[in-house]
Design an enzyme around this catalytic site. Structure first.
Site, PDB file in Angstrom:
ATOM      1  N   TRP A   1       0.782  -1.173   0.021  1.00  0.00           N
ATOM      2  CA  TRP A   1       0.108  -0.007  -0.073  1.00  0.00           C
ATOM      3  C   TRP A   1       0.897   1.066   0.093  1.00  0.00           C
ATOM      4  CZ3 TRP A   1      -4.317  -0.748  -2.061  1.00  0.00           C
ATOM      5  CH2 TRP A   1      -4.773  -1.755  -2.080  1.00  0.00           C
TER       6      TRP A   1
ATOM      7  N   ASP B   1      -1.845   6.812   6.269  1.00  0.00           N
ATOM      8  CA  ASP B   1      -2.817   6.065   5.523  1.00  0.00           C
ATOM      9  C   ASP B   1      -3.093   5.164   6.712  1.00  0.00           C
ATOM     10  OD1 ASP B   1      -4.393   4.210   4.533  1.00  0.00           O
ATOM     11  OD2 ASP B   1      -2.990   3.649   2.764  1.00  0.00           O
TER      12      ASP B   1
ATOM     13  N   LYS C   1     -12.986  -1.458   6.497  1.00  0.00           N
ATOM     14  CA  LYS C   1     -12.544  -2.332   7.532  1.00  0.00           C
ATOM     15  C   LYS C   1     -12.912  -2.554   8.660  1.00  0.00           C
ATOM     16  CE  LYS C   1      -8.631  -1.965   4.187  1.00  0.00           C
ATOM     17  NZ  LYS C   1      -8.972  -3.215   3.412  1.00  0.00           N
TER      18      LYS C   1
HETATM   19  N1  PMP Z   1      -4.422   1.520   1.954  1.00  0.00           N
HETATM   20  C1  PMP Z   1      -4.448   0.366   2.696  1.00  0.00           C
HETATM   21  C2  PMP Z   1      -3.728   0.353   3.670  1.00  0.00           C
HETATM   22  C3  PMP Z   1      -5.392  -0.643   2.302  1.00  0.00           C
HETATM   23  O1  PMP Z   1      -5.603  -1.691   2.894  1.00  0.00           O
HETATM   24  C4  PMP Z   1      -6.349  -0.251   1.266  1.00  0.00           C
HETATM   25  C5  PMP Z   1      -7.562  -1.235   0.728  1.00  0.00           C
HETATM   26  N2  PMP Z   1      -7.251  -2.570   1.002  1.00  0.00           N
HETATM   27  C6  PMP Z   1      -6.095   0.918   0.549  1.00  0.00           C
HETATM   28  C7  PMP Z   1      -5.268   1.682   1.000  1.00  0.00           C
HETATM   29  C8  PMP Z   1      -7.194   0.976  -0.679  1.00  0.00           C
HETATM   30  O2  PMP Z   1      -8.238   1.550  -0.447  1.00  0.00           O
HETATM   31  P1  PMP Z   1      -9.414   1.491  -1.340  1.00  0.00           P
HETATM   32  O3  PMP Z   1      -9.892   0.165  -1.865  1.00  0.00           O
HETATM   33  O4  PMP Z   1     -10.554   2.181  -0.274  1.00  0.00           O
HETATM   34  O5  PMP Z   1      -9.212   2.669  -2.181  1.00  0.00           O
END
Ligand code: PMP
Length: 361
Positions: free
Chosen positions: A103, A173, A197
């Site tokens: 991520w 994030d 989540k």
């Molecule tokens: N950052 C993290 C740490 C994630 O776990 C996720 C999704 N699993 C995201 C960003 C991306 O999120 P989204 O699908 O809401 O764009």
């Protein structure tokens, strides 16, 4: 509700049963409104109460200082990968990013389209089994901000400390561990988190932004991508995901009733320890993350072979333990055990792991 199986999915993820039942009970007619929440206008008094009530609980849970704004945005946490640099990085500027897994790499990729990114720390050569220590970070005092990913959902590594960015604004994030433990918001200039989540179903992204960050957005920014638009319009510039925010409102109420973030952390530690203890006591299971960085939310581990991992997932699914397959990019097993995941589900997994080791080890 004996027909509900245990959902270990990383997100969208399990929601509190009490919340699902309340949403179900009030789905056709919201009490006192005479309409479904699926039908009400985002400009209605009823929705105003929902979003303001949600924000009030969020502020209380996070202990949010008055100089922070709460935003409910769309586009997922992925949209924040772009909005953060577009708003906070000046033309010709640079930003520090710490790379701790898939991520943060995605966040870096988008920031590189806006300006210069310095990777201020990375554990990629160690296959992202930990986050860097403070003294390993090479922070640039000229950076517009420092970006971290508080919990790497895929690798299952979590920051156990708030890095000291020496006065440079810190951005996080926190998609996969927000509200899983207390959070010291005042150490951060901006925090963002996709809801699916720990907060709500998919469809909304929660952002905390410190007031002084708003002045950084360049003139001529696209309206929807400018944090100022959403602050000025209290997240109602355009049509928000009304139902998602309604469910988030219920989840926040539930979290307050459960005892807030300190109690959430206590329960999460208790749940995670049950699985990590099995891993630590076994040579059959091998944890991915180093002990001092392992996630309370996403427990990642391997078995002696990919064949055994496949069997493990297959047999677990048959036993009512769903969603344990690790992310396709890293393989292995991942048990996501967010706030709403019940302790008896963790106990069921632990019993399954012990039995699987006994019969296949
Ligand atoms: N950052 C993290 C740490 C994630 O776990 C996720 C999704 N699993 C995201 C960003 C991306 O999120 P989204 O699908 O809401 O764009």
């Amino acid at each position: 509700m004996s027909n509900r199986i245990y959902n270990f999915s990383a997100g969208p993820a399990v929601l509190p049963l009490a919340v699902l039942e309340e949403a179900q009970r009030d789905l056709v007619t919201l009490p006192g409104v005479g309409m479904s929440v699926l039908e009400i206008s985002h400009r209605s008094k009823a929705f105003d109460e929902i979003i303001l009530g949600c924000e009030a609980d969020i502020r209380q849970l996070a202990g949010l200082p008055d100089n922070y704004h709460v935003l409910f945005l769309q586009g997922g946490a992925s949209m924040q990968f772009s909005m953060v640099p577009m708003n906070l990085m000046p033309a010709g500027g640079e930003a520090d990013y710490v790379s701790t897994g898939s991520w943060s790499k995605k966040a870096i990729k988008e920031a590189q389209k806006v300006g210069q990114v310095n990777v201020a720390g990375t554990t990629e050569s160690e296959n992202f089994t930990r986050v860097p220590k403070q003294d390993e970070l090479k922070l640039d005092p000229q950076a517009a901000y420092v970006h971290i990913t508080t919990n790497e959902t895929i690798h299952g590594v979590e920051w156990k400390y708030d890095p000291d960015s020496a006065g440079v604004p810190l951005v996080a994030d926190a998609s996969s561990d927000i509200f899983g433990r207390p959070i010291d918001v005042k150490k951060y200039a901006l925090i963002y988190a996709g809801a699916q989540k720990n907060l709500a179903p998919a469809g909304v992204t929660l952002v905390f932004i410190r007031d002084d960050m708003l002045a950084r957005s360049p003139q001529g920014m696209h309206t929807m991508l400018d944090y100022n638009t959403h602050v000025k319009n209290k997240s109602l510039y355009n049509t928000p995901p009304v139902f998602t925010i309604y469910v988030m409102r219920l989840v926040m109420k539930w979290l307050v009733e459960q005892g807030g973030l300190a109690e959430a952390e206590r329960r999460n530690q208790e749940k995670a320890a049950l699985i990590y203890d099995v891993i630590d006591a076994s040579s059959f299971y091998r944890g991915h993350a180093q002990a001092d960085c392992r996630s309370l939310m996403n427990v990642t581990f391997r078995l002696p072979s990919e064949d055994l991992e496949k069997q493990f997932v297959g047999e677990a699914t048959k036993a009512g333990l769903d969603g344990l397959k690790g992310h396709r990019s890293v393989g292995g097993i991942r048990a996501s055990i967010y706030n709403a995941f019940p302790k008896d589900g963790v106990e069921a997994l632990v019993a399954f792991m012990k039995e699987f080791e006994r019969t296949h080890g």
